[in-house]
Scaffold this motif. Structure first.
Motif, PDB file in Angstrom:
ATOM      1  N   ILE A 345       0.848  -1.197   0.000  1.00 21.89           N
ATOM      2  CA  ILE A 345       0.000   0.000   0.000  1.00 21.89           C
ATOM      3  C   ILE A 345       0.881   1.244   0.000  1.00 21.89           C
ATOM      4  N   THR A 346       1.901   1.247   0.870  1.00 23.87           N
ATOM      5  CA  THR A 346       2.805   2.393   0.958  1.00 23.87           C
ATOM      6  C   THR A 346       3.586   2.577  -0.338  1.00 23.87           C
ATOM      7  N   LEU A 347       4.064   1.460  -0.919  1.00 22.56           N
ATOM      8  CA  LEU A 347       4.808   1.531  -2.177  1.00 22.56           C
ATOM      9  C   LEU A 347       3.983   2.213  -3.264  1.00 22.56           C
ATOM     10  N   TYR A 348       2.752   1.747  -3.439  1.00 24.07           N
ATOM     11  CA  TYR A 348       1.956   2.243  -4.557  1.00 24.07           C
ATOM     12  C   TYR A 348       1.552   3.697  -4.372  1.00 24.07           C
ATOM     13  N   TRP A 349       1.160   4.087  -3.154  1.00 25.35           N
ATOM     14  CA  TRP A 349       0.737   5.494  -3.041  1.00 25.35           C
ATOM     15  C   TRP A 349       1.914   6.446  -3.097  1.00 25.35           C
ATOM     16  N   LYS A 350       3.094   6.004  -2.595  1.00 30.46           N
ATOM     17  CA  LYS A 350       4.264   6.885  -2.681  1.00 30.46           C
ATOM     18  C   LYS A 350       4.765   7.013  -4.112  1.00 30.46           C
ATOM     19  N   CYS A 351       4.431   6.044  -4.955  1.00 29.60           N
ATOM     20  CA  CYS A 351       4.804   6.108  -6.370  1.00 29.60           C
ATOM     21  C   CYS A 351       3.689   6.707  -7.216  1.00 29.60           C
TER      22      CYS A 351
END
Length: 808
Positions: A345-351
């Motif tokens: 979740i963190t990976l996708y929203w930060k990207c």
């Protein structure tokens, strides 16, 4: 016959009791082998004992109580304990261990304190020392160890291991470690692996204390490690993680490279250390080597590497890892799913892939608090506050982070009032007390609202709560005081902080720049460099703005060039925007155009806005029209472009063009943001609009303002009618100038605030040029300091002068 059979009968009864005892003992033994211990099985055995009138001896009763405790039924066990006339040391130790394990350290101490000294033993002391260590009572563990020695109880390996675990919680000085180190050497346990591991852990944790030299303690820990006759997995991971926690990746890698075993924990620790220090590609290389060596990845490996991809926005790398997980991980555990999905979740929203992050969140059948907080952060980060609030309201059980994220999200998106409301709600939510981060969010909310009184109250509460030394809270105080117009208090907070980070320096530099002290901002930036604080991209944004507001063109250009030349920071469009603003404010349009043409990307909104703003100041109508046309294409609904261009035409008296621009706004449905100013008086915010008629005391304000203008004209004030943007007679223009919202707010403050008090007024858009000139005269007439914050910066008027030096 009866007499002859009596011995035989007693023998039969004894045999029966012995058989029952053996039976129940074996049943309880089998039950103890179950993991976890079955509560229903224990109750069934106990019920069978009662039904058969079996009276268990102490050893069986002790086993029964132990199983009750391990199955979570301490209450049942305590009933049996209380019925015992004289509980032995085994029973007492059982309860000390059980209470300690369940976090009831006070009850464990009660059992221990009621245990007579003559029946205590080393195991009993070990149980409570371990309980103190596991319940974060390090001092209690040390005191018990000293008491144990005082009463001549001999410590064993477990005693030293548990006591050192407690010491690691409280050790702050090198002498603390050395004293116990000597004790261990004297005891002869210095060769026991578990004891040495615990001692290494003490040195490692103490190395993080502000009262020691970290390299000395880590050196002592390394010496112990190197001299160990046998090293287990804990030995390797303790020393490696110790170096990582103390930011010494070189020695961490040195120890790691000497490790013969393939310990996944050590690999994970080093990957995590690289990620924490920003060495993303080293982390990725470690991950690749693990794969080549066929070391099995676990959830900590995946979360570490996904965190590396997220922090550096390596979307494709992260997506490949996600695909690998899907292909190779079969029947993942619950903990694995939680950890990895939360990291994804963190990976996708930060990207920038918010929809993908939402899909992962929606597919999670079970979510933990980390899952909710992750998706909440995602929506807050992109400014979707309404959606974030919807998630916030759905979260079944909120923690301090949940509240802090939402409070800060509201503050950062201009919703100061909502941020303060949430902060107050937090205090009444399940005894959830504000932490330093939630205080920081609330203080920034005060900055947004320019509510100085409320901000001061929060500052006092911050001190009472013990968070005065918090970096995040102190940094927010710098910003709050600066944005409320009290620069001296910002400087006071900055000077008294125990430690400073780059955010502290950035905040103070920005505060000085906003208040027109560009020279001081430059001096502070130079001091920051001397302190070996490496500037980041935010630092350069603040110093470029400070130079722009003060007309420090040469310094600004030098700092801009140093970004790539000295600090390997690629300037973004926001940095170029500040540079163009710097050049255009100084009237250097040729250099500005040359810079725009050499940019490595096409100019966007920040560039054209800076150019248009400079053209407005210097009356460069031709270039201004070109910039406005670009902005009409990029942001056709933004009112600022139309207003600036209209004002430029009005300055030149081209009223037909003014009319044309305003008609264009009507046709395109663009509405001008109404100018308003506000001032806080007696804990109430008073708002004034242009030509205000709604404020209950506005007529008094107009009358008082008329008297002030009369006195100001005697000192040489002449209303500058070029700032009236309508074609009308001069007398009407003078009246129109007198109804500007900032003049009304300042006059109201002069009427209502105590004599000598500073007047602090806030305006949503740029201050009018005539008002700026008028406030200089007004400060002379009334002998008061007048501070006005507009949409760009602060103006401090005192004794007929402004802090901006008429350059804004």
């Amino acid at each position: 016959m009866t007499i002859l059979n009596e011995p035989t009968t007693k023998l039969n009864i004894t045999n029966t009791i012995r058989a029952l005892a053996n039976f129940y003992a074996s049943q309880l033994l089998q039950c103890s082998k179950q993991s976890p211990t079955s509560s229903s099985t224990v109750r069934m055995i106990h019920a069978h004992m009662i039904g058969s009138n079996f009276r268990p001896q102490s050893h069986i009763l002790n086993r029964l109580m132990d199983l009750y405790c391990k199955s979570g039924n301490i209450t049942y066990a305590r009933q049996l304990f209380d019925e015992m006339p004289q509980p032995d040391i085994v029973a007492r130790t059982t309860f000390i261990t059980a209470y300690s394990s369940s976090g009831e350290l006070k009850l464990a101490r009660e059992v221990f304190n009621t245990t007579p000294l003559n029946i205590r033993d080393t195991v009993c002391y070990n149980a409570l020392i371990t309980g103190c260590a596991h319940n974060s009572d390090g001092n209690g563990a040390i005191e018990l160890f000293c008491e144990m020695k005082r009463y001549d109880f001999r410590p064993d390996n477990y005693t030293y291991t548990s006591m050192l675990s407690g010491l690691s919680l409280v050790a702050e000085y090198e002498s603390h470690c050395q004293q116990l180190h000597c004790e261990i050497v004297k005891s002869g346990t210095g060769f026991v692996t578990s004891v040495v591991n615990a001692l290494i852990s003490v040195y490692v944790k103490c190395a993080s204390s502000p009262f020691v030299v970290p390299c000395l303690l880590m050196g002592a820990a390394r010496k112990l490690f190197d001299e160990m006759p046998y090293k287990d997995e804990l030995s390797w991971t303790t020393i490696i993680t110790g170096y990582i926690r103390n930011d010494d990746l070189y020695n961490a890698r040195d120890v790691f490279d000497g490790m013969n075993e393939k310990l996944v924990v050590a690999w994970n620790a080093l990957i995590s250390g690289y990620v924490h220090k920003g060495y993303v590609f080293q982390a990725l290389e470690m991950f690749r080597k693990m794969h080549l060596l066929e070391i099995r990845f676990d959830e900590f490996t995946y979360t570490g590497i996904l965190g590396a991809c997220a922090s550096s926005k390596l979307f494709l790398h992260g997506k490949q890892v996600h695909g690998y997980i899907i292909r190779t991980v079969k029947n993942p555990s619950r903990d694995f799913l939680f950890s990895v999905n939360n990291a994804l979740i963190t990976l996708y929203w930060k990207c920038g892939k918010l929809e993908d992050a939402r899909k992962i969140f929606d597919r999670m059948l079970i979510r933990d608090l980390v899952s909710w907080n992750s998706i909440l952060c995602a929506y807050v980060d992109v400014g979707l506050i309404e959606e974030a609030m919807s998630f916030f309201n759905e979260i079944p059980e909120k923690n301090e982070l949940t509240w802090s994220v939402m409070i800060s999200g509201c503050a950062q998106n201009g919703l100061g009032e909502e941020g303060l409301k949430l902060f107050n709600q937090m205090r009444s939510y399940n005894n959830c007390q504000p932490c330093d981060y939630s205080f920081a969010g609330a203080i920034i909310s005060c900055a947004v609202l320019a509510s100085l009184d409320h901000g001061r109250q929060l500052h006092a509460q911050l001190i009472q709560s013990g968070f005065e030394s918090s970096l995040s809270a102190s940094n927010s105080l710098i910003t709050m005081y600066a944005r409320c117009g009290v620069l001296q208090d910002s400087q006071s907070v900055f000077r008294t902080m125990n430690a400073l980070d780059s955010v502290s320096w950035n905040s103070m530099i920005a505060a000085l720049g906003q208040h027109g002290h560009g020279g001081q901002a430059v001096d502070l930036f130079e001091q920051m460099l001397k302190e070996d604080i490496v500037p980041d991209r935010i630092t350069f944004l603040t110093i470029l703005s400070s130079c722009s507001h003060a007309g420090l063109v040469d310094q600004g250009q030098r700092y801009f060039n140093s970004m790539s030349e000295l600090y390997n920071i690629t300037p973004g469009e926001d940095h170029y925007g500040r540079l163009i603003d710097l050049l255009c404010r100084a009237g250097k349009f040729t250099e500005a155009i040359d810079t725009i043409q050499k940019m490595p990307f096409n100019p966007g909104v920040p560039i054209w806005e800076a150019l248009l703003g400079g053209c407005r100041i210097h009356g460069n109508i031709e270039l201004g029209i070109e910039a406005a046309e670009k902005l009409f294409e990029l942001i056709p609904q933004h009112d600022g472009t139309y207003i600036l261009l209209s004002n430029m035409y009005a300055d030149l008296g081209k009223w037909s063009d003014v009319s044309r621009i305003r008609n264009m706004m009507r046709v395109r449905g663009v509405k001008k943001e109404p100018a308003c100013s506000w001032i806080e008086v007696d804990n109430m915010v008073h708002v004034f609009l242009v030509d205000d008629t709604k404020h209950p005391e506005v007529q008094k304000v107009y009358k008082y303002l008329e008297e002030l203008v009369f006195k100001m004209k005697k000192l040489g004030y002449v209303p500058d009618t070029k700032y009236v943007l309508h074609d009308m007679e001069n007398e009407q223009k003078e009246y129109a100038l007198s109804t500007h919202s900032e003049k009304l707010a300042v006059a109201y403050g002069l009427l209502r605030l105590p004599s000598g008090a500073m007047i602090r007024v806030f305006k949503n858009i740029r201050i009018c040029g005539d008002c700026h000139n008028a406030f200089k005269f007004m400060s002379q007439v009334v002998g008061r300091v007048i501070v006005v914050r507009d949409g760009k910066r602060f103006h401090r008027f005192e004794n007929g002068k402004c802090s901006c030096g008429n350059y804004w």
